[in-house]
Design a protein around this motif. Structure first.
Motif, PDB file in Angstrom:
ATOM      1  N   ASN A  40       0.822  -1.213   0.000  1.00 23.33           N
ATOM      2  CA  ASN A  40       0.000   0.000   0.000  1.00 23.33           C
ATOM      3  C   ASN A  40       0.854   1.260   0.000  1.00 23.33           C
ATOM      4  OD1 ASN A  40      -2.275  -1.590   0.057  1.00 23.33           O
ATOM      5  ND2 ASN A  40      -2.756  -1.178   2.195  1.00 23.33           N
ATOM      6  N   ILE A  41       1.897   1.248   0.802  1.00 23.58           N
ATOM      7  CA  ILE A  41       2.765   2.424   0.894  1.00 23.58           C
ATOM      8  C   ILE A  41       3.497   2.636  -0.429  1.00 23.58           C
ATOM      9  CG2 ILE A  41       4.799   3.395   2.041  1.00 23.58           C
ATOM     10  CD1 ILE A  41       3.755   1.865   4.601  1.00 23.58           C
ATOM     11  N   ALA A  42       4.048   1.561  -0.994  1.00 17.53           N
ATOM     12  CA  ALA A  42       4.761   1.685  -2.272  1.00 17.53           C
ATOM     13  C   ALA A  42       3.806   2.132  -3.380  1.00 17.53           C
ATOM     14  CB  ALA A  42       5.417   0.352  -2.640  1.00 17.53           C
ATOM     15  N   ALA A  43       2.625   1.545  -3.429  1.00 19.61           N
ATOM     16  CA  ALA A  43       1.654   1.920  -4.465  1.00 19.61           C
ATOM     17  C   ALA A  43       1.229   3.376  -4.298  1.00 19.61           C
ATOM     18  CB  ALA A  43       0.438   1.006  -4.417  1.00 19.61           C
ATOM     19  N   GLY A  44       1.002   3.791  -3.067  1.00 20.07           N
ATOM     20  CA  GLY A  44       0.621   5.178  -2.815  1.00 20.07           C
ATOM     21  C   GLY A  44       1.725   6.153  -3.173  1.00 20.07           C
ATOM     22  N   GLN A  45       2.953   5.789  -2.856  1.00 16.91           N
ATOM     23  CA  GLN A  45       4.092   6.648  -3.186  1.00 16.91           C
ATOM     24  C   GLN A  45       4.225   6.786  -4.699  1.00 16.91           C
ATOM     25  OE1 GLN A  45       5.768   8.421  -1.097  1.00 16.91           O
ATOM     26  NE2 GLN A  45       7.566   9.061  -2.219  1.00 16.91           N
ATOM     27  N   TYR A  46       4.098   5.667  -5.409  1.00 16.92           N
ATOM     28  CA  TYR A  46       4.182   5.715  -6.874  1.00 16.92           C
ATOM     29  C   TYR A  46       3.018   6.490  -7.473  1.00 16.92           C
ATOM     30  CZ  TYR A  46       8.293   3.033  -8.082  1.00 16.92           C
ATOM     31  OH  TYR A  46       9.593   2.657  -8.276  1.00 16.92           O
ATOM     32  N   LEU A  47       1.827   6.295  -6.962  1.00 15.65           N
ATOM     33  CA  LEU A  47       0.660   7.001  -7.480  1.00 15.65           C
ATOM     34  C   LEU A  47       0.795   8.511  -7.271  1.00 15.65           C
ATOM     35  CD1 LEU A  47      -2.163   6.712  -8.751  1.00 15.65           C
ATOM     36  CD2 LEU A  47      -3.074   6.458  -6.438  1.00 15.65           C
ATOM     37  N   PHE A  49       3.579  10.222  -6.734  1.00 17.13           N
ATOM     38  CA  PHE A  49       4.704  10.772  -7.485  1.00 17.13           C
ATOM     39  C   PHE A  49       4.406  10.798  -8.985  1.00 17.13           C
ATOM     40  CE2 PHE A  49       8.996  11.369  -9.047  1.00 17.13           C
ATOM     41  CZ  PHE A  49       9.429  12.358  -8.181  1.00 17.13           C
ATOM     42  N   ALA A  50       3.677   9.802  -9.475  1.00 19.70           N
ATOM     43  CA  ALA A  50       3.275   9.807 -10.892  1.00 19.70           C
ATOM     44  C   ALA A  50       2.386  11.013 -11.181  1.00 19.70           C
ATOM     45  CB  ALA A  50       2.558   8.515 -11.249  1.00 19.70           C
ATOM     46  N   ALA A  51       1.523  11.369 -10.237  1.00 12.09           N
ATOM     47  CA  ALA A  51       0.671  12.551 -10.412  1.00 12.09           C
ATOM     48  C   ALA A  51       1.519  13.821 -10.460  1.00 12.09           C
ATOM     49  CB  ALA A  51      -0.363  12.635  -9.294  1.00 12.09           C
ATOM     50  N   ILE A  52       2.530  13.901  -9.613  1.00 10.25           N
ATOM     51  CA  ILE A  52       3.451  15.054  -9.635  1.00 10.25           C
ATOM     52  C   ILE A  52       4.120  15.140 -11.000  1.00 10.25           C
ATOM     53  CG2 ILE A  52       5.657  15.924  -8.728  1.00 10.25           C
ATOM     54  CD1 ILE A  52       4.796  14.729  -5.995  1.00 10.25           C
ATOM     55  N   TYR A  73      -2.755  25.231  -1.768  1.00 11.36           N
ATOM     56  CA  TYR A  73      -3.926  24.559  -1.208  1.00 11.36           C
ATOM     57  C   TYR A  73      -3.765  23.041  -1.148  1.00 11.36           C
ATOM     58  CZ  TYR A  73      -5.894  29.160  -1.376  1.00 11.36           C
ATOM     59  OH  TYR A  73      -6.097  30.486  -1.171  1.00 11.36           O
ATOM     60  N   LEU A  74      -2.729  22.525  -1.791  1.00 12.37           N
ATOM     61  CA  LEU A  74      -2.421  21.100  -1.646  1.00 12.37           C
ATOM     62  C   LEU A  74      -2.063  20.781  -0.194  1.00 12.37           C
ATOM     63  CD1 LEU A  74      -0.275  20.458  -4.833  1.00 12.37           C
ATOM     64  CD2 LEU A  74      -2.640  19.781  -4.434  1.00 12.37           C
ATOM     65  N   GLY A  75      -1.644  21.794   0.539  1.00 10.87           N
ATOM     66  CA  GLY A  75      -1.339  21.614   1.952  1.00 10.87           C
ATOM     67  C   GLY A  75      -2.536  21.166   2.768  1.00 10.87           C
ATOM     68  N   LEU A  76      -3.732  21.382   2.247  1.00 12.99           N
ATOM     69  CA  LEU A  76      -4.936  20.955   2.957  1.00 12.99           C
ATOM     70  C   LEU A  76      -5.033  19.432   3.052  1.00 12.99           C
ATOM     71  CD1 LEU A  76      -7.512  23.501   1.491  1.00 12.99           C
ATOM     72  CD2 LEU A  76      -6.451  23.527   3.765  1.00 12.99           C
ATOM     73  N   ILE A  77      -4.409  18.719   2.090  1.00 10.89           N
ATOM     74  CA  ILE A  77      -4.481  17.248   2.097  1.00 10.89           C
ATOM     75  C   ILE A  77      -3.733  16.673   3.306  1.00 10.89           C
ATOM     76  CG2 ILE A  77      -3.901  15.124   0.848  1.00 10.89           C
ATOM     77  CD1 ILE A  77      -4.300  16.779  -1.763  1.00 10.89           C
ATOM     78  N   PRO A  78      -2.422  16.956   3.472  1.00 13.30           N
ATOM     79  CA  PRO A  78      -1.761  16.394   4.659  1.00 13.30           C
ATOM     80  C   PRO A  78      -2.295  17.001   5.955  1.00 13.30           C
ATOM     81  CG  PRO A  78      -0.238  17.799   3.454  1.00 13.30           C
ATOM     82  CD  PRO A  78      -1.473  17.649   2.603  1.00 13.30           C
ATOM     83  N   LEU A  79      -2.743  18.259   5.912  1.00 15.23           N
ATOM     84  CA  LEU A  79      -3.315  18.876   7.108  1.00 15.23           C
ATOM     85  C   LEU A  79      -4.554  18.095   7.554  1.00 15.23           C
ATOM     86  CD1 LEU A  79      -3.206  21.229   9.130  1.00 15.23           C
ATOM     87  CD2 LEU A  79      -4.614  22.534   7.538  1.00 15.23           C
ATOM     88  N   ALA A  80      -5.456  17.805   6.631  1.00 13.72           N
ATOM     89  CA  ALA A  80      -6.675  17.052   6.968  1.00 13.72           C
ATOM     90  C   ALA A  80      -6.338  15.640   7.438  1.00 13.72           C
ATOM     91  CB  ALA A  80      -7.614  17.004   5.760  1.00 13.72           C
ATOM     92  N   ALA A 113      -0.734   8.402  -1.300  1.00 15.47           N
ATOM     93  CA  ALA A 113      -0.658   9.149  -2.558  1.00 15.47           C
ATOM     94  C   ALA A 113      -0.979  10.619  -2.340  1.00 15.47           C
ATOM     95  CB  ALA A 113      -1.608   8.551  -3.595  1.00 15.47           C
ATOM     96  N   GLY A 114      -1.999  10.906  -1.559  1.00 13.30           N
ATOM     97  CA  GLY A 114      -2.372  12.293  -1.293  1.00 13.30           C
ATOM     98  C   GLY A 114      -1.288  13.055  -0.567  1.00 13.30           C
ATOM     99  N   VAL A 115      -0.689  12.425   0.436  1.00 15.35           N
ATOM    100  CA  VAL A 115       0.402  13.075   1.170  1.00 15.35           C
ATOM    101  C   VAL A 115       1.614  13.251   0.260  1.00 15.35           C
ATOM    102  CG1 VAL A 115       2.054  12.795   3.071  1.00 15.35           C
ATOM    103  CG2 VAL A 115      -0.379  12.327   3.437  1.00 15.35           C
ATOM    104  N   THR A 116       1.920  12.243  -0.542  1.00 17.47           N
ATOM    105  CA  THR A 116       3.056  12.338  -1.470  1.00 17.47           C
ATOM    106  C   THR A 116       2.845  13.477  -2.455  1.00 17.47           C
ATOM    107  OG1 THR A 116       3.484   9.969  -1.296  1.00 17.47           O
ATOM    108  CG2 THR A 116       4.372  11.089  -3.239  1.00 17.47           C
ATOM    109  N   PHE A 117       1.649  13.561  -3.029  1.00 16.78           N
ATOM    110  CA  PHE A 117       1.364  14.616  -4.002  1.00 16.78           C
ATOM    111  C   PHE A 117       1.416  15.986  -3.347  1.00 16.78           C
ATOM    112  CE2 PHE A 117      -1.411  17.330  -6.589  1.00 16.78           C
ATOM    113  CZ  PHE A 117      -0.780  17.189  -7.821  1.00 16.78           C
TER     114      PHE A 117
END
Length: 194
Positions: A40-47, A49-52, A73-80, A113-117
Motif C-alpha cells: 500500500n505504501i509503495a503503491a501510494g508513493q508511486y501514485l 509521485f506519478a501525479a506530480i 492549497y495542496l497543503g490541505l491534504i496532509p493537514l486534513a 498518494a495524497g500526502v506524497t502529491f
C-alpha cells in the motif's frame, strides 16, 4: 543515453524529495505488522509521485493542469489527514491494543498518494523548467530515473522504520509523530504559498 542527465536527475530527485524518507518511515511505522502495508505504501508513493510528474510534464508542455495559485492549497491534504490521525490517536490514547491496531491494514494507498502529491507539490515548480529545457527525450530520462529512485526511497523509508531503535520509537511515538508531521507539512505548504 547521456550520463550527465542521469546524474542531474539523481541529484534533483534527492534534493527535492529528502523529506519523503521521514514521511515514508512514519507510514512504515504505522503499518508495522499489518499485512499488505508495504504494498500500500509503495503503491501510494508511486501514485502520488506519478501525479506530480504528470502535472509537471503537462505544465512543461504548456498544458498547465494546476495553476501556480492552487499549489499552496495542496497543503490541505496532509493537514486534513494529520488532523484525522490526531483525532484517532487521541481517541485511542492509553489503549495500547487500539494503538497497535491504529488502522486495519496500515496506511491506505490513497492516503499515501495524497500526502506524497501534496508534499511534492512544490517540486512541480522545480520540475517544470527542468523538463521544459530538457526536451521530450531529456524529460523521459528524468521521469525514468525518478520512478526508479522512488523504489529506492520506499526501501530507505522501510529500512529506517525497521531499525530497532527507530522501530521502537515509532512503535511508541509513531501515533503522535505522524499527525504532527502531516499537520506540519500541510501548514508549511499553505504558509509558503499564501
Amino acid at each position: 543515453m547521456n550520463l550527465g542527465i542521469i546524474g542531474q536527475a539523481i541529484g534533483l530527485f534527492a534534493v527535492t524529495n529528502i523529506d519523503d524518507i521521514l514521511v515514508l518511515a512514519l507510514f512504515f511505522g504505522q503499518g508495522a505488522g499489518h499485512r499488505g502495508a508495504t504494498r500500500n505504501i509503495a503503491a501510494g508513493q508511486y501514485l502520488g509521485f506519478a501525479a506530480i510528474l504528470a502535472v509537471a510534464a503537462a505544465a512543461a508542455f504548456g498544458a498547465t493542469f494546476l495553476p501556480g495559485s492552487a499549489i499552496p492549497y495542496l497543503g490541505l491534504i496532509p493537514l486534513a489527514l494529520g488532523i484525522k490521525a490526531a483525532v484517532q490517536a487521541w481517541r485511542n490514547h492509553g489503549n495500547q491494543e487500539e494503538r497497535q491496531e491504529f488502522r486495519p491494514g496500515g496506511p491506505r494507498v490513497l492516503e499515501v498518494a495524497g500526502v506524497t502529491f501534496a508534499n511534492g507539490g512544490d517540486n512541480i515548480g522545480v520540475y517544470v523548467p527542468v523538463f521544459a529545457t530538457a526536451g521530450a527525450a531529456g524529460m523521459s530520462v528524468y521521469v525514468v530515473v525518478f520512478l526508479i529512485l522512488v523504489a529506492g526511497w520506499v526501501a530507505a523509508g522501510k529500512y529506517f522504520a525497521t531499525r530497532p531503535v527507530i522501530a521502537a520509537a515509532l512503535g511508541r511515538w509513531g501515533h503522535v509523530l505522524l499527525p504532527v508531521v502531516l499537520i506540519g507539512i500541510g501548514l508549511i505548504i499553505l504558509a509558503e504559498g499564501l
